[in-house]
Every structure is written in C-alpha cells, then in structure tokens.
Design a protein around this motif. Structure first.
Motif, PDB file in Angstrom:
ATOM      1  N   PRO A  73       0.605  -1.286  -0.106  1.00 30.09           N
ATOM      2  CA  PRO A  73      -0.186   0.017  -0.076  1.00 30.09           C
ATOM      3  C   PRO A  73       0.790   1.376   0.110  1.00 30.09           C
ATOM      4  CG  PRO A  73      -0.303  -1.187   2.119  1.00 30.09           C
ATOM      5  CD  PRO A  73       0.674  -2.106   1.188  1.00 30.09           C
ATOM      6  N   ALA A  74       0.256   2.293  -0.569  1.00 33.22           N
ATOM      7  CA  ALA A  74       1.012   3.551  -0.625  1.00 33.22           C
ATOM      8  C   ALA A  74       1.216   4.013   0.735  1.00 33.22           C
ATOM      9  CB  ALA A  74       0.301   4.415  -1.456  1.00 33.22           C
ATOM     10  N   SER A  75       0.440   3.954   1.904  1.00 34.84           N
ATOM     11  CA  SER A  75       0.642   4.566   2.988  1.00 34.84           C
ATOM     12  C   SER A  75       0.001   3.291   3.878  1.00 34.84           C
ATOM     13  CB  SER A  75      -0.013   5.892   3.332  1.00 34.84           C
ATOM     14  OG  SER A  75      -1.217   5.675   3.502  1.00 34.84           O
ATOM     15  N   PRO A  76       0.472   3.306   5.135  1.00 29.38           N
ATOM     16  CA  PRO A  76       0.180   2.224   6.080  1.00 29.38           C
ATOM     17  C   PRO A  76      -1.246   2.434   6.597  1.00 29.38           C
ATOM     18  CG  PRO A  76       1.818   3.328   7.095  1.00 29.38           C
ATOM     19  CD  PRO A  76       1.741   3.745   5.525  1.00 29.38           C
ATOM     20  N   ALA A  77      -1.661   3.739   6.629  1.00 31.42           N
ATOM     21  CA  ALA A  77      -3.136   3.920   7.162  1.00 31.42           C
ATOM     22  C   ALA A  77      -3.747   4.835   6.077  1.00 31.42           C
ATOM     23  CB  ALA A  77      -2.905   5.190   8.300  1.00 31.42           C
ATOM     24  N   GLN A  78      -4.940   4.246   5.788  1.00 32.68           N
ATOM     25  CA  GLN A  78      -5.864   4.508   4.746  1.00 32.68           C
ATOM     26  C   GLN A  78      -7.325   4.948   5.157  1.00 32.68           C
ATOM     27  OE1 GLN A  78      -5.544   2.703   0.964  1.00 32.68           O
ATOM     28  NE2 GLN A  78      -3.575   1.811   1.345  1.00 32.68           N
ATOM     29  N   SER A  79      -8.052   5.914   4.599  1.00 33.69           N
ATOM     30  CA  SER A  79      -9.604   5.930   5.189  1.00 33.69           C
ATOM     31  C   SER A  79     -10.171   6.448   3.869  1.00 33.69           C
ATOM     32  CB  SER A  79      -9.671   6.762   6.264  1.00 33.69           C
ATOM     33  OG  SER A  79      -9.251   7.945   5.927  1.00 33.69           O
ATOM     34  N   GLY A  80     -11.580   6.173   3.772  1.00 39.40           N
ATOM     35  CA  GLY A  80     -12.529   6.627   2.772  1.00 39.40           C
ATOM     36  C   GLY A  80     -13.986   6.335   3.163  1.00 39.40           C
ATOM     37  N   ALA A  89      -8.331   1.804   7.424  1.00 41.13           N
ATOM     38  CA  ALA A  89      -7.653   0.680   7.462  1.00 41.13           C
ATOM     39  C   ALA A  89      -6.150   0.709   7.694  1.00 41.13           C
ATOM     40  CB  ALA A  89      -7.551   0.043   5.808  1.00 41.13           C
ATOM     41  N   GLN A  90      -5.567  -0.039   8.636  1.00 40.96           N
ATOM     42  CA  GLN A  90      -4.206   0.141   9.047  1.00 40.96           C
ATOM     43  C   GLN A  90      -3.518  -1.079   8.401  1.00 40.96           C
ATOM     44  OE1 GLN A  90      -3.134   2.801  10.902  1.00 40.96           O
ATOM     45  NE2 GLN A  90      -1.103   1.866  10.810  1.00 40.96           N
ATOM     46  N   ALA A  91      -2.322  -0.848   7.807  1.00 44.77           N
ATOM     47  CA  ALA A  91      -1.526  -1.966   7.356  1.00 44.77           C
ATOM     48  C   ALA A  91      -0.094  -2.020   8.350  1.00 44.77           C
ATOM     49  CB  ALA A  91      -1.181  -1.856   5.969  1.00 44.77           C
ATOM     50  N   GLN A  92       0.185  -3.054   8.721  1.00 44.56           N
ATOM     51  CA  GLN A  92       1.196  -3.428   9.503  1.00 44.56           C
ATOM     52  C   GLN A  92       1.938  -4.638   9.100  1.00 44.56           C
ATOM     53  OE1 GLN A  92      -0.464  -3.658  13.364  1.00 44.56           O
ATOM     54  NE2 GLN A  92      -0.983  -1.730  13.786  1.00 44.56           N
ATOM     55  N   PRO A  93       3.257  -4.654   9.479  1.00 38.10           N
ATOM     56  CA  PRO A  93       4.095  -5.893   9.069  1.00 38.10           C
ATOM     57  C   PRO A  93       3.667  -6.998   9.811  1.00 38.10           C
ATOM     58  CG  PRO A  93       5.609  -3.960   9.417  1.00 38.10           C
ATOM     59  CD  PRO A  93       4.130  -3.406   9.847  1.00 38.10           C
ATOM     60  N   PHE A  94       3.642  -8.223   9.185  1.00 41.03           N
ATOM     61  CA  PHE A  94       3.029  -9.419   9.986  1.00 41.03           C
ATOM     62  C   PHE A  94       4.285  -9.940  10.497  1.00 41.03           C
ATOM     63  CE2 PHE A  94       1.427 -13.898  10.267  1.00 41.03           C
ATOM     64  CZ  PHE A  94       0.541 -13.555  10.872  1.00 41.03           C
TER      65      PHE A  94
END
Length: 137
Positions: A73-80, A89-94
C-alpha cells in the motif's frame, strides 16, 4: 316431527354469560399482543441482519478497493467511504519467522486491520493478512 316446548328455566341457561364473554375476549387480546410482539421482534431481527450484511459487503469492497493490487500500500493508514460506509484501514508488518534468511521470499505478509462504520452508527472491525509483493531494493 315433534316439537318440544322449551321451558323458561332452559332459556335462562342458554348462551354465554357476560363473564364467559369477557374471559374469551381477554384470551383473544393476549393472543393478539403475543403475535404482535413476535412479529415486531422478527422485524427488528431482520433489520439488524440486513445492517450486518451491508457492513460485511462494505468491508469486502474496501479490502479490494483500498488494496487493489499485490503491490504494498502507498501508505500504512488509509481511510475513505464505500457504499455510504466510512472506513479506516491500517496495514502493519506481520510477524514472520526470524530464523529464515531475510528477503528470500517474493512476498511480504501484512496484517490489515479494517474498521467500517455504517450510516446508522453500527461498526465492525476485522483483521486479516494479505500478501504483497516485496519491492525490489
């Protein structure tokens, strides 16, 4: 054909008394109230189920709209907003196996935490893991 004469005593005991009629009306009223309450709870349950299905559908759309390709993703935090539902949405390394050599896999797992809020105020939060292609460095 013979006709029997009805005495006055028989006429006095014929038909329903006022008490019997009132008891019958009370039983009918209780039955109608019970049926009405059952129909009301059924309608509320189906409305709640419809709202939950709408939340799940909006979450499914967000997962594919916010992360359409397998690129990170372009940024780890997205909203809309999707289907009149607000989302974040929040993307974090697994967490991966530390014993494995670094950068050996072409794929990078990411934990996605998604929160969706309906226009009526209902919310849903889900967590999933998606695989993204590792960027060439």
């Amino acid at each position: 054909m013979s006709r029997t004469l009805v005495s006055l005593d028989d006429k006095a005991t014929a038909g329903f008394t006022l008490i019997e009629t009132l008891v019958a009306l009370a039983v009918v009223a209780v039955s109608l109230v019970t049926i009405g309450a059952l129909m009301g709870s059924s309608a509320r349950g189906s409305r709640k189920l419809e709202q939950h299905v709408a939340l799940v559908q909006a979450a499914y759309n967000v997962l594919w709209l916010a992360f359409p390709s397998r690129l990170p993703p372009a940024s780890p935090a997205q909203s809309g907003e999707s289907m009149a539902h607000l989302w974040r949405a929040q993307a974090q390394p697994f967490a991966i196996d530390v014993g494995a050599p670094a950068n050996t896999s072409a794929w990078l797992p990411q934990r996605i935490t998604l929160q969706v809020r309906s226009p009526s105020g209902g919310t849903m939060e889900l967590e999933t893991v998606r695989l993204f292609r590792r960027r060439a460095e």
